[in-house]
Motif scaffolding. Structure first.
Motif, PDB file in Angstrom:
ATOM      1  N   GLU A 232       0.834  -1.196   0.000  1.00 45.44           N
ATOM      2  CA  GLU A 232       0.000   0.000   0.000  1.00 45.44           C
ATOM      3  C   GLU A 232       0.875   1.256   0.000  1.00 45.44           C
ATOM      4  O   GLU A 232       1.884   1.320   0.708  1.00 45.44           O
ATOM      5  N   LEU A 233       0.443   2.278  -0.752  1.00 44.29           N
ATOM      6  CA  LEU A 233       1.152   3.551  -0.820  1.00 44.29           C
ATOM      7  C   LEU A 233       0.142   4.688  -0.704  1.00 44.29           C
ATOM      8  O   LEU A 233      -0.888   4.670  -1.378  1.00 44.29           O
ATOM      9  N   VAL A 234       0.440   5.655   0.166  1.00 39.23           N
ATOM     10  CA  VAL A 234      -0.437   6.824   0.326  1.00 39.23           C
ATOM     11  C   VAL A 234       0.131   7.951  -0.531  1.00 39.23           C
ATOM     12  O   VAL A 234       1.130   8.577  -0.169  1.00 39.23           O
ATOM     13  N   ALA A 235      -0.497   8.203  -1.676  1.00 41.55           N
ATOM     14  CA  ALA A 235       0.021   9.181  -2.634  1.00 41.55           C
ATOM     15  C   ALA A 235      -0.602  10.551  -2.395  1.00 41.55           C
ATOM     16  O   ALA A 235      -1.441  11.018  -3.170  1.00 41.55           O
ATOM     17  N   ASP A 236      -0.193  11.187  -1.301  1.00 43.81           N
ATOM     18  CA  ASP A 236      -0.719  12.520  -0.993  1.00 43.81           C
ATOM     19  C   ASP A 236       0.378  13.571  -0.865  1.00 43.81           C
ATOM     20  O   ASP A 236       0.089  14.732  -0.569  1.00 43.81           O
ATOM     21  N   GLY A 237       1.640  13.181  -1.081  1.00 42.13           N
ATOM     22  CA  GLY A 237       2.733  14.128  -0.948  1.00 42.13           C
ATOM     23  C   GLY A 237       3.094  14.447   0.493  1.00 42.13           C
ATOM     24  O   GLY A 237       4.014  15.229   0.742  1.00 42.13           O
ATOM     25  N   VAL A 238       2.390  13.843   1.441  1.00 38.81           N
ATOM     26  CA  VAL A 238       2.662  14.045   2.871  1.00 38.81           C
ATOM     27  C   VAL A 238       3.237  12.767   3.472  1.00 38.81           C
ATOM     28  O   VAL A 238       4.302  12.789   4.094  1.00 38.81           O
ATOM     29  N   HIS A 241       7.381  11.140   0.051  1.00 43.00           N
ATOM     30  CA  HIS A 241       7.959  12.017  -0.963  1.00 43.00           C
ATOM     31  C   HIS A 241       7.667  11.399  -2.328  1.00 43.00           C
ATOM     32  O   HIS A 241       7.647  10.179  -2.481  1.00 43.00           O
ATOM     33  N   ASP A 242       7.424  12.228  -3.322  1.00 45.91           N
ATOM     34  CA  ASP A 242       7.111  11.701  -4.645  1.00 45.91           C
ATOM     35  C   ASP A 242       8.230  10.823  -5.196  1.00 45.91           C
ATOM     36  O   ASP A 242       7.972   9.870  -5.944  1.00 45.91           O
ATOM     37  N   GLY A 243       9.469  11.123  -4.821  1.00 45.09           N
ATOM     38  CA  GLY A 243      10.583  10.278  -5.247  1.00 45.09           C
ATOM     39  C   GLY A 243      10.482   8.881  -4.665  1.00 45.09           C
ATOM     40  O   GLY A 243      10.801   7.891  -5.342  1.00 45.09           O
ATOM     41  N   MET A 244      10.013   8.774  -3.428  1.00 42.67           N
ATOM     42  CA  MET A 244       9.848   7.456  -2.802  1.00 42.67           C
ATOM     43  C   MET A 244       8.632   6.731  -3.371  1.00 42.67           C
ATOM     44  O   MET A 244       8.657   5.503  -3.539  1.00 42.67           O
ATOM     45  N   LEU A 245       7.596   7.478  -3.706  1.00 40.54           N
ATOM     46  CA  LEU A 245       6.444   6.886  -4.365  1.00 40.54           C
ATOM     47  C   LEU A 245       6.864   6.264  -5.697  1.00 40.54           C
ATOM     48  O   LEU A 245       6.513   5.119  -6.009  1.00 40.54           O
ATOM     49  N   VAL A 311      -0.161  10.341 -11.061  1.00 49.66           N
ATOM     50  CA  VAL A 311       0.123  10.674 -12.454  1.00 49.66           C
ATOM     51  C   VAL A 311       1.013  11.914 -12.534  1.00 49.66           C
ATOM     52  O   VAL A 311       1.976  11.962 -13.317  1.00 49.66           O
ATOM     53  N   ALA A 312       0.746  12.920 -11.704  1.00 49.01           N
ATOM     54  CA  ALA A 312       1.584  14.121 -11.687  1.00 49.01           C
ATOM     55  C   ALA A 312       3.008  13.805 -11.245  1.00 49.01           C
ATOM     56  O   ALA A 312       3.961  14.483 -11.651  1.00 49.01           O
ATOM     57  N   ALA A 313       3.152  12.755 -10.426  1.00 48.78           N
ATOM     58  CA  ALA A 313       4.474  12.361  -9.940  1.00 48.78           C
ATOM     59  C   ALA A 313       5.224  11.498 -10.955  1.00 48.78           C
ATOM     60  O   ALA A 313       6.365  11.111 -10.700  1.00 48.78           O
ATOM     61  N   GLY A 314       4.586  11.183 -12.083  1.00 52.75           N
ATOM     62  CA  GLY A 314       5.283  10.459 -13.131  1.00 52.75           C
ATOM     63  C   GLY A 314       4.814   9.052 -13.410  1.00 52.75           C
ATOM     64  O   GLY A 314       5.368   8.368 -14.275  1.00 52.75           O
TER      65      GLY A 314
END
Length: 369
Positions: A232-238, A241-245, A311-314
């Protein structure tokens, strides 16, 4: 009667730029190219949130059936057509009450099941879990809850290092319940033992876990490298980090990375004071934290926002759609029913504009008002 929804259709194998989803009753009958379509909206599978505590001012954590119904309705408006009601660490009587209260909601299809995030967790990595309620796993408690739920209990998060954890995982898996690893200070070896015992989900990877170290890889590496574990990954930028996502997604692949909200009641609500598991939570600038120590306390995320963020994170849109629907559905044992735009599955879909904002939601072949 046959209904056709046309646009840019995202399937597990790719995108029909001029596509059509054909629906008969509550099922998808066909997905195909539809050459007459021009510049339609995105048509993506209904989102599957396997980890959420509430939203729209309502919570799953108290065992109140009406609050649970309204929280599910809030998330449905954001495209989540399937979700688990996640509780936090609680006394056993509340776990029993919630199981009994939510069983009818599961049987009627409002909820896909119950997820107990605790109380069998690590005090050292409790995060926003109430330390007062943490304890070693009890196979007796779990067996009672599973029987009481009659199929409603779908996932339980356990810290592998606690006494009795491996026995609890084996019991859960033997009863058809997903065992997840989370809120843990386990070593790499202890986590690998949990996976060998049948654990198949990593609860919000990185958060509430011993950090990665080159001489003690810990649970994160053990979960990422396990081919049968969905992370599971929480993609909220909090939470991440987007790099870790991006890193976790590239290692696990979209077939083993599932986006979740970990949302609490404050999702969709103004900043202010809230409650989670008997603890005061302050939400400021959309970020939920325990009032007493500032620990992250769930999120105010919705699944459509998680999709946009990824999607914004790549993350490519077809991969992100797998991560918000197909992968979580499979992780909780529902991949043969929901989670993709494929013939035979339930007709759950979300219509998105080119900015990936929700235009319309369909659940079981009916448009949601």
């Amino acid at each position: 009667m046959t209904l056709r929804v046309t646009g840019k259709v995202v399937t597990p194998t790719g995108v029909f730029r001029q596509g059509c989803v054909e629906i008969a009753g509550d099922r998808i009958r066909a997905v195909a190219e539809y050459p007459t379509v021009r510049d339609g909206h995105w048509i993506v599978p209904g989102f599957v949130d396997m980890h959420t505590h509430g939203g729209g001012g309502h919570t799953f954590t108290t065992g109140d059936a009406e609050s649970a119904r309204q929280a599910a309705e809030f998330h449905l408006g954001h495209g989540t057509t399937t979700l688990l009601a996640s509780l936090v660490s609680s006394p056993f009587p509340l776990m029993r009450e919630a199981t009994a209260a939510y069983r009818p909601l599961v049987e009627s299809g409002v909820l896909a099941g119950v997820h107990f995030e605790g109380p069998y967790l690590s005090a050292a990595r409790c995060g926003a879990q109430n330390p007062e309620f943490l304890r070693d796993p009890s196979t007796e408690e779990l067996a009672e809850l599973i029987e009481l739920g009659g199929g409603a209990v779908r996932m339980v998060t356990v810290a592998p290092e606690r006494d009795g954890a491996l026995e609890a995982i084996k019991l859960l898996v033997g009863q058809g319940v997903v065992a997840a690893v989370g809120h843990t200070d386990a070593t790499w070896e202890q986590t690998r033992a949990a996976v060998a015992a049948g654990a198949s989900v990593g609860t919000h990877l990185f958060n509430g876990m011993r950090p990665v170290h080159h001489r003690e890889p810990g649970p994160v590496v053990a979960l990422l490298e396990s081919p049968n574990v969905v992370c599971e990954l929480v993609a909220d930028g909090v939470h991440l980090h987007d790099g870790m996502l991006g890193f976790a997604t590239s290692v696990a692949g979209p077939e083993r990375a599932a986006l979740i909200t970990d949302a609490m009641a404050a999702a969709g609500m103004p900043d202010g004071e809230y409650e989670l598991g008997g603890q005061a939570v302050t939400v400021a600038d959309g970020v939920a934290r325990l009032s007493r120590d500032g620990a992250i306390a769930g999120s105010t995320l919705t699944m459509d926002a998680a999709l946009r963020h990824a999607v914004a994170a790549g993350v490519a849109l077809p991969d992100a759609c797998r991560m918000v629907a197909t992968t979580p559905a499979r992780a909780i044992g529902l991949g043969d029913r929901v989670g993709a735009l494929q013939p035979g599955l339930r007709a759950d879909l979300v219509v998105l504009d080119d900015d990936l904002n929700v235009v319309r939601v369909m659940r079981a072949g009916a448009w949601v008002e």
